[in-house]
Design a protein around this motif. Structure first.
Motif, PDB file in Angstrom:
ATOM      1  N   VAL A  37      70.204  23.436  -5.019  1.00  0.00           N
ATOM      2  CA  VAL A  37      70.300  24.898  -5.133  1.00  0.00           C
ATOM      3  C   VAL A  37      69.359  25.404  -6.219  1.00  0.00           C
ATOM      4  N   VAL A  38      69.328  24.743  -7.365  1.00  0.00           N
ATOM      5  CA  VAL A  38      68.444  25.162  -8.459  1.00  0.00           C
ATOM      6  C   VAL A  38      66.988  25.032  -8.029  1.00  0.00           C
ATOM      7  N   PHE A  39      66.641  23.919  -7.378  1.00  0.00           N
ATOM      8  CA  PHE A  39      65.269  23.719  -6.918  1.00  0.00           C
ATOM      9  C   PHE A  39      64.844  24.843  -5.980  1.00  0.00           C
ATOM     10  N   PHE A  40      65.663  25.145  -4.975  1.00  0.00           N
ATOM     11  CA  PHE A  40      65.294  26.186  -4.016  1.00  0.00           C
ATOM     12  C   PHE A  40      65.288  27.568  -4.655  1.00  0.00           C
ATOM     13  N   ALA A  41      66.156  27.823  -5.608  1.00  0.00           N
ATOM     14  CA  ALA A  41      66.151  29.117  -6.297  1.00  0.00           C
ATOM     15  C   ALA A  41      64.830  29.297  -7.042  1.00  0.00           C
ATOM     16  N   ILE A  42      64.404  28.261  -7.752  1.00  0.00           N
ATOM     17  CA  ILE A  42      63.124  28.338  -8.474  1.00  0.00           C
ATOM     18  C   ILE A  42      61.965  28.450  -7.490  1.00  0.00           C
ATOM     19  N   PHE A  43      62.002  27.647  -6.439  1.00  0.00           N
ATOM     20  CA  PHE A  43      60.939  27.669  -5.438  1.00  0.00           C
ATOM     21  C   PHE A  43      60.780  29.066  -4.833  1.00  0.00           C
ATOM     22  N   PHE A  44      61.892  29.658  -4.395  1.00  0.00           N
ATOM     23  CA  PHE A  44      61.800  30.975  -3.764  1.00  0.00           C
ATOM     24  C   PHE A  44      61.451  32.069  -4.767  1.00  0.00           C
ATOM     25  N   ALA A  45      61.844  31.905  -6.017  1.00  0.00           N
ATOM     26  CA  ALA A  45      61.449  32.876  -7.042  1.00  0.00           C
ATOM     27  C   ALA A  45      59.941  32.840  -7.239  1.00  0.00           C
ATOM     28  N   VAL A  46      59.360  31.639  -7.290  1.00  0.00           N
ATOM     29  CA  VAL A  46      57.904  31.516  -7.451  1.00  0.00           C
ATOM     30  C   VAL A  46      57.181  32.069  -6.226  1.00  0.00           C
ATOM     31  N   VAL A  47      57.665  31.758  -5.030  1.00  0.00           N
ATOM     32  CA  VAL A  47      57.055  32.289  -3.810  1.00  0.00           C
ATOM     33  C   VAL A  47      57.147  33.812  -3.799  1.00  0.00           C
ATOM     34  N   ASP A  48      58.279  34.353  -4.187  1.00  0.00           N
ATOM     35  CA  ASP A  48      58.466  35.797  -4.232  1.00  0.00           C
ATOM     36  C   ASP A  48      57.500  36.444  -5.222  1.00  0.00           C
ATOM     37  N   LEU A  49      57.359  35.845  -6.394  1.00  0.00           N
ATOM     38  CA  LEU A  49      56.406  36.380  -7.370  1.00  0.00           C
ATOM     39  C   LEU A  49      54.985  36.324  -6.824  1.00  0.00           C
ATOM     40  N   GLY A  50      54.647  35.242  -6.150  1.00  0.00           N
ATOM     41  CA  GLY A  50      53.310  35.123  -5.559  1.00  0.00           C
ATOM     42  C   GLY A  50      53.050  36.205  -4.529  1.00  0.00           C
ATOM     43  N   PHE A  51      54.009  36.417  -3.624  1.00  0.00           N
ATOM     44  CA  PHE A  51      53.847  37.467  -2.616  1.00  0.00           C
ATOM     45  C   PHE A  51      53.797  38.850  -3.265  1.00  0.00           C
ATOM     46  N   SER A  52      54.595  39.066  -4.285  1.00  0.00           N
ATOM     47  CA  SER A  52      54.585  40.364  -4.972  1.00  0.00           C
ATOM     48  C   SER A  52      53.217  40.639  -5.586  1.00  0.00           C
ATOM     49  N   GLU A  53      52.669  39.622  -6.242  1.00  0.00           N
ATOM     50  CA  GLU A  53      51.340  39.791  -6.838  1.00  0.00           C
ATOM     51  C   GLU A  53      50.281  40.006  -5.763  1.00  0.00           C
ATOM     52  N   LEU A  54      50.371  39.285  -4.659  1.00  0.00           N
ATOM     53  CA  LEU A  54      49.419  39.445  -3.562  1.00  0.00           C
ATOM     54  C   LEU A  54      49.478  40.855  -2.989  1.00  0.00           C
ATOM     55  N   ILE A  55      50.671  41.366  -2.761  1.00  0.00           N
ATOM     56  CA  ILE A  55      50.842  42.722  -2.232  1.00  0.00           C
ATOM     57  C   ILE A  55      50.316  43.740  -3.243  1.00  0.00           C
ATOM     58  N   ARG A  56      50.607  43.506  -4.527  1.00  0.00           N
ATOM     59  CA  ARG A  56      50.130  44.412  -5.564  1.00  0.00           C
ATOM     60  C   ARG A  56      48.585  44.466  -5.590  1.00  0.00           C
ATOM     61  N   LEU A  57      47.953  43.303  -5.445  1.00  0.00           N
ATOM     62  CA  LEU A  57      46.487  43.253  -5.419  1.00  0.00           C
ATOM     63  C   LEU A  57      45.917  43.959  -4.179  1.00  0.00           C
ATOM     64  N   ILE A  58      46.588  43.788  -3.045  1.00  0.00           N
ATOM     65  CA  ILE A  58      46.122  44.431  -1.810  1.00  0.00           C
ATOM     66  C   ILE A  58      46.251  45.936  -1.904  1.00  0.00           C
ATOM     67  N   LEU A  59      47.322  46.439  -2.471  1.00  0.00           N
ATOM     68  CA  LEU A  59      47.573  47.879  -2.511  1.00  0.00           C
ATOM     69  C   LEU A  59      46.783  48.605  -3.590  1.00  0.00           C
ATOM     70  N   GLU A  60      46.244  47.870  -4.555  1.00  0.00           N
ATOM     71  CA  GLU A  60      45.470  48.540  -5.616  1.00  0.00           C
ATOM     72  C   GLU A  60      44.058  48.815  -5.207  1.00  0.00           C
TER      73      GLU A  60
END
Length: 60
Positions: A37-60
């Motif tokens: 559970v801890v591994f997947f929580a960290i994994f999905f948090a990192v993936v979420d941050l990556g997608f958030s940054e990618l979307i932020r870069l695309i929209l700017e």
């Protein structure tokens, strides 16, 4: 009423047949679940941050 009593008697019989885990097995299973559970929580948090940054870069 008769069928309810019969049902609970059968449930009791079946529960006596269950092979319950020993303390060491239960500890190992619990640790495995927690680590997973801890591994997947960290994994999905990192993936979420990556997608958030990618979307932020695309929209700017």
């Amino acid at each position: 009423m008769q069928s309810a009593v019969k049902y609970f008697r059968e449930v009791g019989r079946e529960l006596r047949k269950v092979s319950w885990p020993r303390k060491k097995e239960l500890t190992n299973y619990t640790l495995t679940v927690l680590v997973t559970v801890v591994f997947f929580a960290i994994f999905f948090a990192v993936v979420d941050l990556g997608f958030s940054e990618l979307i932020r870069l695309i929209l700017e």
